[in-house]
Enzyme design. Structure first.
Site, PDB file in Angstrom:
ATOM      1  N   GLY A 226      -0.896  14.614  -5.854  1.00  0.00           N
ATOM      2  CA  GLY A 226      -1.921  13.913  -6.772  1.00  0.00           C
ATOM      3  C   GLY A 226      -2.995  14.181  -7.487  1.00  0.00           C
ATOM      4  O   GLY A 226      -3.130  16.045  -7.357  1.00  0.00           O
TER       5      GLY A 226
ATOM      6  N   ASP B 181       6.243   9.267   3.709  1.00  0.00           N
ATOM      7  CA  ASP B 181       6.097   8.221   3.243  1.00  0.00           C
ATOM      8  C   ASP B 181       5.295   8.000   4.438  1.00  0.00           C
ATOM      9  O   ASP B 181       5.217   6.919   5.613  1.00  0.00           O
ATOM     10  CB  ASP B 181       6.774   7.183   3.116  1.00  0.00           C
ATOM     11  CG  ASP B 181       6.599   5.607   2.153  1.00  0.00           C
ATOM     12  OD1 ASP B 181       5.292   5.292   2.819  1.00  0.00           O
ATOM     13  OD2 ASP B 181       6.821   4.984   1.764  1.00  0.00           O
TER      14      ASP B 181
ATOM     15  N   ALA C 232      -2.833   8.610  -1.426  1.00  0.00           N
ATOM     16  CA  ALA C 232      -4.045   7.022  -1.161  1.00  0.00           C
ATOM     17  C   ALA C 232      -3.468   5.953  -1.884  1.00  0.00           C
ATOM     18  O   ALA C 232      -2.455   6.623  -2.816  1.00  0.00           O
ATOM     19  CB  ALA C 232      -4.908   7.380  -1.541  1.00  0.00           C
ATOM     20  N   TYR C 233      -3.307   4.722  -1.599  1.00  0.00           N
ATOM     21  CA  TYR C 233      -2.884   3.828  -3.042  1.00  0.00           C
ATOM     22  C   TYR C 233      -4.642   3.633  -3.195  1.00  0.00           C
ATOM     23  O   TYR C 233      -5.820   3.182  -3.147  1.00  0.00           O
ATOM     24  CB  TYR C 233      -2.806   2.422  -2.777  1.00  0.00           C
ATOM     25  CG  TYR C 233      -3.022   1.334  -3.125  1.00  0.00           C
ATOM     26  CD1 TYR C 233      -1.397   1.075  -4.019  1.00  0.00           C
ATOM     27  CD2 TYR C 233      -3.411   0.827  -4.237  1.00  0.00           C
ATOM     28  CE1 TYR C 233      -1.100   0.457  -4.877  1.00  0.00           C
ATOM     29  CE2 TYR C 233      -3.398  -0.537  -5.042  1.00  0.00           C
ATOM     30  CZ  TYR C 233      -2.343  -0.381  -5.725  1.00  0.00           C
ATOM     31  OH  TYR C 233      -1.896  -1.344  -6.481  1.00  0.00           O
TER      32      TYR C 233
ATOM     33  N   TYR D 183      -9.152  -2.175  -2.378  1.00  0.00           N
ATOM     34  CA  TYR D 183      -9.219  -0.521  -2.242  1.00  0.00           C
ATOM     35  C   TYR D 183     -10.100  -0.206  -1.251  1.00  0.00           C
ATOM     36  O   TYR D 183      -9.730   0.385  -0.998  1.00  0.00           O
ATOM     37  CB  TYR D 183      -9.298  -0.317  -3.464  1.00  0.00           C
ATOM     38  CG  TYR D 183      -9.543   0.847  -3.675  1.00  0.00           C
ATOM     39  CD1 TYR D 183      -8.053   1.768  -3.246  1.00  0.00           C
ATOM     40  CD2 TYR D 183     -11.084   1.718  -4.040  1.00  0.00           C
ATOM     41  CE1 TYR D 183      -8.599   3.664  -3.566  1.00  0.00           C
ATOM     42  CE2 TYR D 183     -10.747   3.004  -3.575  1.00  0.00           C
ATOM     43  CZ  TYR D 183     -10.073   3.213  -3.673  1.00  0.00           C
ATOM     44  OH  TYR D 183      -9.976   5.317  -3.577  1.00  0.00           O
TER      45      TYR D 183
ATOM     46  N   LYS E 125      -9.654   1.149   2.016  1.00  0.00           N
ATOM     47  CA  LYS E 125     -10.238   2.847   2.768  1.00  0.00           C
ATOM     48  C   LYS E 125     -10.838   2.176   4.206  1.00  0.00           C
ATOM     49  O   LYS E 125     -10.753   3.103   4.449  1.00  0.00           O
ATOM     50  CB  LYS E 125     -10.559   3.681   1.713  1.00  0.00           C
ATOM     51  CG  LYS E 125     -10.230   3.437   0.230  1.00  0.00           C
ATOM     52  CD  LYS E 125      -8.413   4.666   0.388  1.00  0.00           C
ATOM     53  CE  LYS E 125      -9.438   6.154   0.724  1.00  0.00           C
ATOM     54  NZ  LYS E 125      -8.283   6.896   0.363  1.00  0.00           N
TER      55      LYS E 125
ATOM     56  N   TRP F  96     -15.498   9.249  -8.377  1.00  0.00           N
ATOM     57  CA  TRP F  96     -15.593   9.690  -9.631  1.00  0.00           C
ATOM     58  C   TRP F  96     -14.686  10.853 -10.050  1.00  0.00           C
ATOM     59  O   TRP F  96     -14.801  11.351 -11.052  1.00  0.00           O
ATOM     60  CB  TRP F  96     -16.746   8.896 -10.399  1.00  0.00           C
ATOM     61  CG  TRP F  96     -17.171   8.009 -10.440  1.00  0.00           C
ATOM     62  CD1 TRP F  96     -17.148   6.409  -9.532  1.00  0.00           C
ATOM     63  CD2 TRP F  96     -18.437   7.076 -11.574  1.00  0.00           C
ATOM     64  NE1 TRP F  96     -18.317   6.210  -9.908  1.00  0.00           N
ATOM     65  CE2 TRP F  96     -18.770   6.155 -11.466  1.00  0.00           C
ATOM     66  CE3 TRP F  96     -18.304   7.443 -12.882  1.00  0.00           C
ATOM     67  CZ2 TRP F  96     -19.590   5.076 -11.596  1.00  0.00           C
ATOM     68  CZ3 TRP F  96     -19.599   7.134 -14.115  1.00  0.00           C
ATOM     69  CH2 TRP F  96     -19.697   5.758 -12.846  1.00  0.00           C
TER      70      TRP F  96
HETATM   71  N1  LIG Z   1      -9.882   8.970  -7.918  1.00  0.00           N
HETATM   72  C1  LIG Z   1     -10.900   8.962  -8.183  1.00  0.00           C
HETATM   73  O1  LIG Z   1     -11.321   8.701  -9.290  1.00  0.00           O
HETATM   74  C2  LIG Z   1     -11.444   9.255  -6.586  1.00  0.00           C
HETATM   75  C3  LIG Z   1     -12.620   8.236  -6.339  1.00  0.00           C
HETATM   76  C4  LIG Z   1     -13.055   8.272  -4.194  1.00  0.00           C
HETATM   77  C5  LIG Z   1     -12.154   9.024  -3.859  1.00  0.00           C
HETATM   78  N2  LIG Z   1     -10.875   8.863  -4.197  1.00  0.00           N
HETATM   79  C6  LIG Z   1     -10.017   8.847  -3.227  1.00  0.00           C
HETATM   80  O2  LIG Z   1      -9.700  10.372  -3.183  1.00  0.00           O
HETATM   81  C7  LIG Z   1      -8.447  10.848  -2.256  1.00  0.00           C
HETATM   82  C8  LIG Z   1      -7.882  11.426  -3.738  1.00  0.00           C
HETATM   83  O3  LIG Z   1      -7.275  10.599  -4.667  1.00  0.00           O
HETATM   84  P1  LIG Z   1      -6.465  10.987  -6.200  1.00  0.00           P
HETATM   85  O4  LIG Z   1      -7.767  10.153  -7.071  1.00  0.00           O
HETATM   86  O5  LIG Z   1      -6.010  12.623  -6.093  1.00  0.00           O
HETATM   87  O6  LIG Z   1      -5.277  10.508  -6.086  1.00  0.00           O
HETATM   88  P2  LIG Z   1      -3.883  10.056  -6.977  1.00  0.00           P
HETATM   89  O7  LIG Z   1      -3.786  10.797  -8.269  1.00  0.00           O
HETATM   90  O8  LIG Z   1      -3.506   8.458  -6.899  1.00  0.00           O
HETATM   91  O9  LIG Z   1      -2.749  11.025  -5.712  1.00  0.00           O
HETATM   92  C9  LIG Z   1      -2.192   9.984  -5.149  1.00  0.00           C
HETATM   93  C10 LIG Z   1      -1.029  10.579  -3.409  1.00  0.00           C
HETATM   94  O10 LIG Z   1      -1.313   9.520  -2.542  1.00  0.00           O
HETATM   95  C11 LIG Z   1      -0.023  10.116  -2.563  1.00  0.00           C
HETATM   96  N3  LIG Z   1       0.744   8.613  -2.391  1.00  0.00           N
HETATM   97  C12 LIG Z   1       0.597   7.223  -2.984  1.00  0.00           C
HETATM   98  N4  LIG Z   1       1.598   6.602  -1.262  1.00  0.00           N
HETATM   99  C13 LIG Z   1       2.136   7.466  -0.528  1.00  0.00           C
HETATM  100  C14 LIG Z   1       2.852   6.971   0.270  1.00  0.00           C
HETATM  101  N5  LIG Z   1       2.767   5.782   0.601  1.00  0.00           N
HETATM  102  N6  LIG Z   1       2.802   7.879   0.826  1.00  0.00           N
HETATM  103  C15 LIG Z   1       2.852   8.775   0.663  1.00  0.00           C
HETATM  104  N7  LIG Z   1       2.234   9.720  -0.175  1.00  0.00           N
HETATM  105  C16 LIG Z   1       1.754   8.848  -0.534  1.00  0.00           C
HETATM  106  C17 LIG Z   1       1.200  10.141  -3.833  1.00  0.00           C
HETATM  107  O11 LIG Z   1       2.571  11.173  -3.840  1.00  0.00           O
HETATM  108  P3  LIG Z   1       3.240  10.893  -4.680  1.00  0.00           P
HETATM  109  O12 LIG Z   1       2.545  11.732  -6.235  1.00  0.00           O
HETATM  110  O13 LIG Z   1       4.577  11.470  -4.422  1.00  0.00           O
HETATM  111  O14 LIG Z   1       3.666   9.657  -5.046  1.00  0.00           O
HETATM  112  C18 LIG Z   1      -0.342  10.597  -4.572  1.00  0.00           C
HETATM  113  O15 LIG Z   1       0.165  12.527  -4.504  1.00  0.00           O
HETATM  114  C19 LIG Z   1      -7.977   9.144  -2.186  1.00  0.00           C
HETATM  115  O16 LIG Z   1      -7.614   9.268  -0.740  1.00  0.00           O
HETATM  116  C20 LIG Z   1      -9.329   8.571  -3.240  1.00  0.00           C
HETATM  117  O17 LIG Z   1      -9.081   7.200  -1.841  1.00  0.00           O
HETATM  118  C21 LIG Z   1     -10.005   9.200  -5.761  1.00  0.00           C
END
Ligand SMILES: NC(=O)c1ccc[n+]([C@@H]2O[C@H](COP(=O)([O-])OP(=O)(O)OC[C@H]3O[C@@H](n4cnc5c(N)ncnc54)[C@H](OP(=O)(O)O)[C@@H]3O)[C@@H](O)[C@H]2O)c1
Length: 283
Positions: free
Chosen positions: A10, A34, A58-59, A123, A127, A148
């Site tokens: 991710g 998974d 995460a989703y 979402y 969480k 963000w």
């Molecule tokens: N993005 C934001 O702005 C933001 C803000 C606040 C908090 N967060 C939190 O920060 C964390 C990282 O977010 P991110 O933006 O880096 O997420 P991301 O780029 O969407 O990556 C999500 C990751 O989760 C994996 N994943 C999804 N479904 C899965 C499943 N069923 N089993 C195993 N792995 C699974 C994906 O793996 P594959 O690629 O192999 O499918 C990917 O590695 C998350 O907890 C998110 O809630 C994000």
């Protein structure tokens, strides 16, 4: 110390890999396990024998969650519970990445870790359920709430703005949601500290300062030397499927106890743009 990183492919996961020595980490993607399937998670954890698990999987599709709540809860609540159960069985500690979207945005000051939560979208609710699963299953855990995220490994808001600036004559961006943009490299470095300190509890970790999405976009365009005009719009104008908090700035008080102070989001944006240039992704 052995660190299992679940969600290693991710946006954040990729940068976490860069911050830990290759001999310390075991990276895992959804192909390795998974997290919705506890048997797969147990097998992964048994094999990896970690001291700590960082759950960055995460989703994370905020609007998608409104159309597909079952999937959001299956990954973010049930998947997190599975990881917590397996961690407990193997005596590993768990660091769970969480979000500013737990809050409804009605505060007039940055959110503290123990402020009451009230998510506005699926979402955020999923969480929040993940956080609860961690607390219920584990004796020692860390929840890192962040916001963000932007980083060079995957598509994110700054990259979308730069692409739009090169393909559209003008941009319109929401100006009535305020938060703290956070560079995934800075977050990845900071996450080492609570693990090294054997911490327990909720920590907010974001870059310093806050802005609206419009102000963020304007700064991205300015720093990248793009002249495409950008205009402010309201959340109502944008008409996105998921409700979002008008204000979701997280208080940086708690991480200071671990020696964590992140640079301003402006400086982090400079570093991100430099990283894009270095990777040949930005002219
Ligand atoms: N993005 C934001 O702005 C933001 C803000 C606040 C908090 N967060 C939190 O920060 C964390 C990282 O977010 P991110 O933006 O880096 O997420 P991301 O780029 O969407 O990556 C999500 C990751 O989760 C994996 N994943 C999804 N479904 C899965 C499943 N069923 N089993 C195993 N792995 C699974 C994906 O793996 P594959 O690629 O192999 O499918 C990917 O590695 C998350 O907890 C998110 O809630 C994000």
């Amino acid at each position: 110390m052995r660190i299992l990183i679940i969600g290693a492919s991710g946006l954040l996961g990729n940068d976490l890999l860069g911050e830990w020595g290759r001999n310390e980490i075991i990276p895992a993607t959804s192909r390795d396990a998974d997290i919705r399937d506890i048997a797969q998670v147990r097998q992964l954890v048994t094999h990896a024998r970690p001291d700590w698990i960082i759950l960055a999987a995460a989703y994370s599709d905020v609007d998608g969650g409104e159309r597909n709540p079952e999937l959001a809860f299956a990954v973010n609540r049930d998947g997190t519970k599975n990881v917590a159960i397996a961690a407990n069985e193997h005596g590993a500690k768990l660091l769970y990445i969480s979000t500013d979207y737990l809050f409804d945005g009605t505060s007039n000051r940055p959110y503290e870790p123990d402020d009451p939560i009230h998510p506005l979208n699926v979402y955020g609710m999923s969480k929040a359920a993940g956080e609860l699963a961690v607390r219920e299953q584990m004796k020692q855990w860390v929840v890192v709430r962040t916001s963000w995220l932007f980083g060079a490994s995957r598509t994110c808001f700054p990259e979308k703005i730069l692409t739009a600036a090169d393909t559209q004559s003008e941009l319109r961006v929401v100006d009535d949601q305020v938060g703290s943009p956070t560079y995934t490299r800075d977050l990845a470095v900071a996450i080492r500290k609570p693990i090294q300190a054997d911490a327990h509890g909720v920590l907010n970790i974001t870059n310093t300062g806050s802005c609206s999405w419009f102000e963020f976009a304007r700064e991205i365009l300015h720093k990248a030397g793009r002249r495409t005009p950008v205009f402010p719009i309201t959340t109502a104008d944008a008409a996105r499927p998921a409700r979002r908090p008008a204000y979701s700035v997280l208080s940086p008080a708690a991480p200071a106890a671990y020696g964590i102070t992140l640079r301003s989001w402006h400086d982090a944006l400079d570093a991100y743009l430099a990283e894009l240039r270095q990777k040949g992704k930005l002219r």
